[in-house]
Design an enzyme around this catalytic site. Structure first.
Site: not given
Length: 329
Positions: A235, A264, A282
């Site tokens: 993360r 993000e 991601h």
């Protein structure tokens, strides 16, 4: 029919499944702002999200809301204190993405170690004129030491892959895994400091929590070997991105591979300007089979939590199962 919100575009056939049970409000456009999400949740009994932040204000504005199903393993986008206070159930989608995410983490680590992105950009720029003995020298994966921070399901999947590359595996975790798992994986438990000093390749696979914020910062990067790589498939926020960019620029570590970022989808501009980092948006779980499995599991959780289907009242993956059966506060 009960009303639900699907906050992100997902597979249309999953929407059709949900329409068999619910009146579905499906957002097929851009990511909803916090205000828009709260407005769309106001009359809903449930929601399916994919990383969308759901906090106390949104829950308070949605008096009928009983469950929010996250199409992800991590749930740091949920304010679980607010969920518990209001007896709102949260669910997630573990297990179904373990192998695909481990595959991608391995690919990202190898791309960083062997300078794949850096050399491709150089080639595309028309700079390849001749072979050179010292052209883009990287670091070996085989026979090296892999350091895994976070030895959960995905960490263990990475450790299994390491056996095929004849790697030594060391790991750090909040608590040691069972002795039989250590033996099966041939993995050695060490402190975080020892891991950072010894590992040739460090991979982060731990959940984001307040305690894990900036698990890797300037001090930790200074402990790593000059040629070591750092891969983050966990993360954003676990790594201090600004400190990492500086360490890469100064070549205090060899390279990095990042699939997640602080704040993000924004990426720290400093990371965009250093060559020795592989950056992806991601996508560690992004195979069609895995994303479909995640979407369908999120739908299963939502259907069951709202008392529909064969598992009515018994969702497969509750995050806070203690609230099941309680009236909404």
């Amino acid at each position: 029919m009960q009303k639900i919100l699907v906050a992100r575009p997902i597979f249309p056939d999953v929407i059709e499944r949900l329409k068999q049970h619910f009146d579905v409000d499906w957002n097929q456009g851009e990511v909803l702002s916090a205000t828009e999400l709260a407005q769309r949740l106001a009359d809903k009994d449930g929601a399916l999200t994919a990383g969308d932040p759901v906090g106390a204000a949104a829950i308070a504005a949605a008096p009928r809301l009983r469950v929010v199903s996250n199409m992800a393993v991590g749930f740091n986008n949920f304010d679980m204190a607010a969920f518990n206070a209001a007896n709102v159930l949260g669910t997630n989608t573990p297990e179904v993405l373990n192998e695909s995410t481990a595959d991608f983490g391995w690919a990202l680590m190898m791309a960083a170690a062997r300078r794949v992105t850096e050399s491709e950009h150089w080639l595309r720029a028309g700079k390849w004129q001749k072979w050179a003995y010292d052209g883009f020298l990287g670091s070996d994966i085989h026979g090296s030491t892999l350091g895994i921070i976070g030895m959960g399901r995905i960490g263990q999947a990475l450790a299994r892959r390491a056996r095929g590359f004849n790697m030594r595996v060391i790991y750090h975790n909040r608590s040691r895994v069972a002795p039989q798992i250590e033996a099966e994986l041939d993995a050695e438990y060490v402190s975080k400091e020892q891991l950072l000093k010894r590992a040739d390749h460090v991979v982060l696979v731990l959940p984001y929590t307040a305690e894990n914020h900036h698990t890797i910062g300037a001090a930790e990067l200074a402990l790593m070997k000059p040629a070591a790589t750092l891969t983050n498939i966990a993360r954003g926020g676990i790594v201090d991105d600004a400190a990492l960019a500086e360490a890469l620029r100064a070549k205090r570590i060899g390279a990095a591979g990042l699939d997640v970022y602080e704040g993000e989808p924004r990426v720290n501009p400093a990371l965009l300007s250093v060559p020795n980092v592989v950056l992806t948006p991601h996508i560690a779980s992004a195979t069609e089979a895995t994303r479909r499995a995640m979407a369908n599991l999120a739908a299963d959780n939502l259907i069951a939590a709202l008392g529909e289907g064969p598992r009515a009242g018994n969702p497969p993956n509750p995050i806070n199962p203690e609230v099941i059966g309680r009236a909404r506060a």
